[in-house]
Structure formats: structure tokens, C-alpha cells
Motif scaffolding. Structure first.
Motif, PDB file in Angstrom:
ATOM      1  N   LEU A 227      15.025  -8.053  41.449  1.00 19.72           N
ATOM      2  CA  LEU A 227      15.982  -8.348  40.393  1.00 19.72           C
ATOM      3  C   LEU A 227      17.311  -8.830  40.979  1.00 19.72           C
ATOM      4  O   LEU A 227      17.884  -9.827  40.523  1.00 19.72           O
ATOM      5  CB  LEU A 227      16.207  -7.103  39.535  1.00 19.72           C
ATOM      6  CG  LEU A 227      17.138  -7.265  38.328  1.00 19.72           C
ATOM      7  CD1 LEU A 227      16.540  -8.219  37.308  1.00 19.72           C
ATOM      8  CD2 LEU A 227      17.413  -5.906  37.698  1.00 19.72           C
ATOM      9  N   ILE A 228      17.802  -8.145  41.989  1.00 22.66           N
ATOM     10  CA  ILE A 228      19.068  -8.529  42.614  1.00 22.66           C
ATOM     11  C   ILE A 228      18.946  -9.895  43.281  1.00 22.66           C
ATOM     12  O   ILE A 228      19.861 -10.724  43.215  1.00 22.66           O
ATOM     13  CB  ILE A 228      19.507  -7.462  43.633  1.00 22.66           C
ATOM     14  CG1 ILE A 228      19.867  -6.156  42.924  1.00 22.66           C
ATOM     15  CG2 ILE A 228      20.696  -7.948  44.459  1.00 22.66           C
ATOM     16  CD1 ILE A 228      20.939  -6.287  41.879  1.00 22.66           C
ATOM     17  N   ALA A 229      17.800 -10.157  43.905  1.00 25.54           N
ATOM     18  CA  ALA A 229      17.604 -11.443  44.572  1.00 25.54           C
ATOM     19  C   ALA A 229      17.613 -12.602  43.586  1.00 25.54           C
ATOM     20  O   ALA A 229      17.928 -13.740  43.957  1.00 25.54           O
ATOM     21  CB  ALA A 229      16.300 -11.427  45.363  1.00 25.54           C
ATOM     22  N   SER A 230      17.286 -12.324  42.319  1.00 24.34           N
ATOM     23  CA  SER A 230      17.241 -13.386  41.313  1.00 24.34           C
ATOM     24  C   SER A 230      18.590 -13.638  40.661  1.00 24.34           C
ATOM     25  O   SER A 230      18.738 -14.584  39.887  1.00 24.34           O
ATOM     26  CB  SER A 230      16.224 -13.017  40.227  1.00 24.34           C
ATOM     27  OG  SER A 230      16.707 -11.966  39.409  1.00 24.34           O
ATOM     28  N   THR A 231      19.571 -12.807  40.947  1.00 23.07           N
ATOM     29  CA  THR A 231      20.875 -12.901  40.284  1.00 23.07           C
ATOM     30  C   THR A 231      21.761 -13.930  40.978  1.00 23.07           C
ATOM     31  O   THR A 231      21.895 -13.924  42.204  1.00 23.07           O
ATOM     32  CB  THR A 231      21.573 -11.525  40.286  1.00 23.07           C
ATOM     33  OG1 THR A 231      20.718 -10.561  39.669  1.00 23.07           O
ATOM     34  CG2 THR A 231      22.889 -11.574  39.543  1.00 23.07           C
ATOM     35  N   ARG A 232      22.384 -14.788  40.194  1.00 28.53           N
ATOM     36  CA  ARG A 232      23.298 -15.801  40.717  1.00 28.53           C
ATOM     37  C   ARG A 232      24.607 -15.775  39.938  1.00 28.53           C
ATOM     38  O   ARG A 232      24.576 -15.795  38.710  1.00 28.53           O
ATOM     39  CB  ARG A 232      22.667 -17.198  40.613  1.00 28.53           C
ATOM     40  CG  ARG A 232      21.415 -17.359  41.449  1.00 28.53           C
ATOM     41  CD  ARG A 232      21.747 -17.377  42.958  1.00 28.53           C
ATOM     42  NE  ARG A 232      20.532 -17.590  43.745  1.00 28.53           N
ATOM     43  CZ  ARG A 232      19.693 -16.646  44.132  1.00 28.53           C
ATOM     44  NH1 ARG A 232      19.943 -15.384  43.796  1.00 28.53           N
ATOM     45  NH2 ARG A 232      18.631 -16.929  44.845  1.00 28.53           N
TER      46      ARG A 232
ATOM     47  N   ALA B  95      25.065 -14.022  43.774  1.00 26.05           N
ATOM     48  CA  ALA B  95      24.604 -12.736  44.269  1.00 26.05           C
ATOM     49  C   ALA B  95      25.695 -11.687  44.104  1.00 26.05           C
ATOM     50  O   ALA B  95      26.864 -11.944  44.380  1.00 26.05           O
ATOM     51  CB  ALA B  95      24.213 -12.860  45.736  1.00 26.05           C
ATOM     52  N   PRO B  96      25.356 -10.504  43.628  1.00 30.48           N
ATOM     53  CA  PRO B  96      26.355  -9.441  43.486  1.00 30.48           C
ATOM     54  C   PRO B  96      26.835  -8.953  44.844  1.00 30.48           C
ATOM     55  O   PRO B  96      26.201  -9.194  45.875  1.00 30.48           O
ATOM     56  CB  PRO B  96      25.605  -8.348  42.723  1.00 30.48           C
ATOM     57  CG  PRO B  96      24.169  -8.598  43.015  1.00 30.48           C
ATOM     58  CD  PRO B  96      24.023 -10.086  43.173  1.00 30.48           C
ATOM     59  N   LEU B  97      27.946  -8.268  44.814  1.00 31.81           N
ATOM     60  CA  LEU B  97      28.586  -7.812  46.045  1.00 31.81           C
ATOM     61  C   LEU B  97      28.775  -6.304  45.988  1.00 31.81           C
ATOM     62  O   LEU B  97      29.242  -5.764  44.979  1.00 31.81           O
ATOM     63  CB  LEU B  97      29.944  -8.499  46.215  1.00 31.81           C
ATOM     64  CG  LEU B  97      30.797  -8.089  47.415  1.00 31.81           C
ATOM     65  CD1 LEU B  97      30.126  -8.540  48.706  1.00 31.81           C
ATOM     66  CD2 LEU B  97      32.194  -8.699  47.313  1.00 31.81           C
ATOM     67  N   LEU B  98      28.397  -5.611  47.047  1.00 29.47           N
ATOM     68  CA  LEU B  98      28.591  -4.164  47.141  1.00 29.47           C
ATOM     69  C   LEU B  98      29.398  -3.834  48.386  1.00 29.47           C
ATOM     70  O   LEU B  98      29.097  -4.325  49.470  1.00 29.47           O
ATOM     71  CB  LEU B  98      27.246  -3.443  47.175  1.00 29.47           C
ATOM     72  CG  LEU B  98      27.313  -1.915  47.190  1.00 29.47           C
ATOM     73  CD1 LEU B  98      26.185  -1.302  46.340  1.00 29.47           C
ATOM     74  CD2 LEU B  98      27.230  -1.358  48.617  1.00 29.47           C
ATOM     75  N   THR B  99      30.431  -3.010  48.209  1.00 30.45           N
ATOM     76  CA  THR B  99      31.216  -2.517  49.339  1.00 30.45           C
ATOM     77  C   THR B  99      31.237  -0.998  49.299  1.00 30.45           C
ATOM     78  O   THR B  99      31.063  -0.382  48.252  1.00 30.45           O
ATOM     79  CB  THR B  99      32.656  -3.054  49.288  1.00 30.45           C
ATOM     80  OG1 THR B  99      33.254  -2.697  48.032  1.00 30.45           O
ATOM     81  CG2 THR B  99      32.690  -4.573  49.441  1.00 30.45           C
TER      82      THR B  99
END
Length: 259
Positions: free
Chosen positions: A42-47, A49-53
Motif C-alpha cells: 500500500l505504501i509503495a503505491s502511494t504518490r 511517497a510518504p515520509l517517516l521520521t
């Protein structure tokens, strides 16, 4: 970790059909499906790409309870935020049990007065496939909510009282939106205090949309200290979540010192 290329198009938040097909088959056949595999897809399909810190703040071992803001709006399902954190936990703890989410157990309309037919069964089966815990949304279902919270506690508390695995919840419940924080649901603080007393720290998480991208910030684990009741412990959790959010989303909650 989930960094991204330049933003050129409007955000794309769609669930790939193959995920729905796998899940649907598992629901009908009483089977199981890999939560970690599906959230990564699911995350790989998101454009973009989301960012996590703040991934370094995720404990590498032992239980914890993640507490996050319910960042949802039309076009941005809360499952994308949940997936981002779930994938980060799996990356931090390879081979360990996945994050167990507390999720709504039914869709209700008109201020909760009318249940949407079939949603209780569907959500229950999704939770079974993904090892989640469903929470009855109706305030009158006190016994059902209490039972669900006990199941969540048994997942999180270390042996012999429980399984010692990571769990996660949204203190605001479905009332939370991507606009900003609202008051937490009753019982949130009591649950956090119970888990903390049993050796389960809380992990604050803030989700927000920034520059057209879904962003997740993970804060340092904490244990409610000096919180004498449900409201005080919940307030502390919300302040720590607020510390991880843009100013526009903090609502009445002041910055905590646990970011």
C-alpha cells in the motif's frame, strides 16, 4: 526511509485492487493474510511517497502502545497512516509480531444512531485476518468496549499476563480528522496507565499532510507520570502527540516535552 522524489502530481491515495482481492478471499475462506506484506504494498503505491521520521524512537524489542492522531479526510483514508507506521515498526523489528491496531467495529451514521448493515461482520473479519482488535463504536456498548480493551491489554502486557507485543490506537477515535486534534475518547488515559503500570510504555505518533505529502513523526516513548485519573493521562498523551504536529493541527493541546 520512506523518502520521496519531487512532488509533481496531486497525491494518490488508492488501495491496489490486488490487496482487496487477497483480503476478500481470506475473509470468505476464514484464512489469514500478511498485514506487513499488504501495508508495504500500500505504501509503495502511494504518490508522492510518504515520509517517516523518528524511527529510532520505536523500541527494537518489548511491548509498547502507539498513540496517534486520527489523520483522515475525504480522499485520505486513515489506513494509509496506519500502514506507514506498521511498516516502520516491521522494519525496526524484523521477524517480530506486527503492530496490533485497535479499529472501529462498525460504521454508524446520523450521529451513531444507525448502523450500516454488514459493516460489523466485515470489520470483524478484517480484524481477524490482520490480528487487530475491533472496538464497538456505540457509546452504549460499554461491555463490548471494555472487553475489546481487555483483549488489547492482553496483547500488550508482558508474559505471563499477556503476549508482550506492540499495539496501537487512535485516542480521538473516528472523531479525529486531518484538520486538527480533538478531545480523546473516555477510557484512553485509564488504558495507558494500566499498560504503563504493567511495563508497557506509550509511543506518541503524529500524522500530518505537509507540502502534499503524508508525513509521520515518531516521538520518544513515555509513561504517564503523576496522572491521577483517566483525563489527566489522556491529556498528557494528546500533548505529546501535539508536539509532533504542525501548529495548525494542535488545537487546544500545548506542546509536550516528549517529542
Amino acid at each position: 526511509m520512506y523518502a520521496a522524489a519531487a512532488i509533481e502530481r496531486p497525491p494518490t491515495h488508492r488501495v491496489p485492487p490486488r490487496i482487496l482481492l487477497r483480503l476478500g478471499r481470506a475473509m470468505l475462506r476464514r484464512g489469514e493474510v500478511s498485514l506487513v506484506h499488504d501495508v508495504r504494498e500500500l505504501i509503495a503505491s502511494t504518490r508522492p511517497a510518504p515520509l517517516l521520521t523518528g524511527a529510532e524512537n520505536i523500541p527494537e524489542r518489548g511491548p509498547f502502545v502507539a498513540v496517534a492522531n486520527h489523520c483522515q479526510r475525504p480522499g485520505l483514508w486513515i489506513g494509509f497512516a496506519s500502514s506507514l507506521l506498521t511498516a516502520a515498526v516491521a522494519d525496526r523489528r524484523p521477524g517480530a509480531p506486527p503492530l496490533h491496531w485497535a479499529v472501529v467495529g462498525e460504521t454508524r451514521l446520523w450521529a451513531g444512531r444507525v448502523a450500516v448493515p454488514g459493516t460489523r461482520w466485515a470489520y470483524r473479519e478484517v480484524a481477524r485476518c490482520y490480528e487487530m482488535v475491533t472496538l464497538p463504536p456505540a457509546p452504549a456498548e460499554v461491555a463490548g468496549r471494555a472487553g475489546a480493551l481487555r483483549r488489547l491489554a492482553r496483547l500488550a502486557l508482558p508474559p505471563p499476563r499477556g503476549r508482550g507485543e506492540p499495539v496501537a490506537l487512535y485516542p480521538e477515535g473516528e472523531r479525529g480528522t486531518a484538520v486538527g486534534l480533538v478531545d480523546p475518547l473516555p477510557g484512553t488515559g485509564t488504558l495507558l496507565r494500566l499498560l504503563a503500570a504493567g511495563g508497557v510504555p506509550a509511543l506518541p505518533v503524529g500524522f500530518a499532510e505537509e507540502e502534499g505529502r503524508l508525513r509521520c513523526r515518531v516521538g520518544r516513548p513515555f509513561r504517564p507520570e503523576g496522572a491521577g485519573d483517566d483525563a489527566e493521562a489522556a491529556e498528557e498523551a494528546m500533548r505529546r502527540i501535539a508536539a509532533l504536529l504542525p501548529e495548525r493541527m494542535r488545537g487546544r493541546f500545548r506542546l509536550g516535552d516528549g517529542a
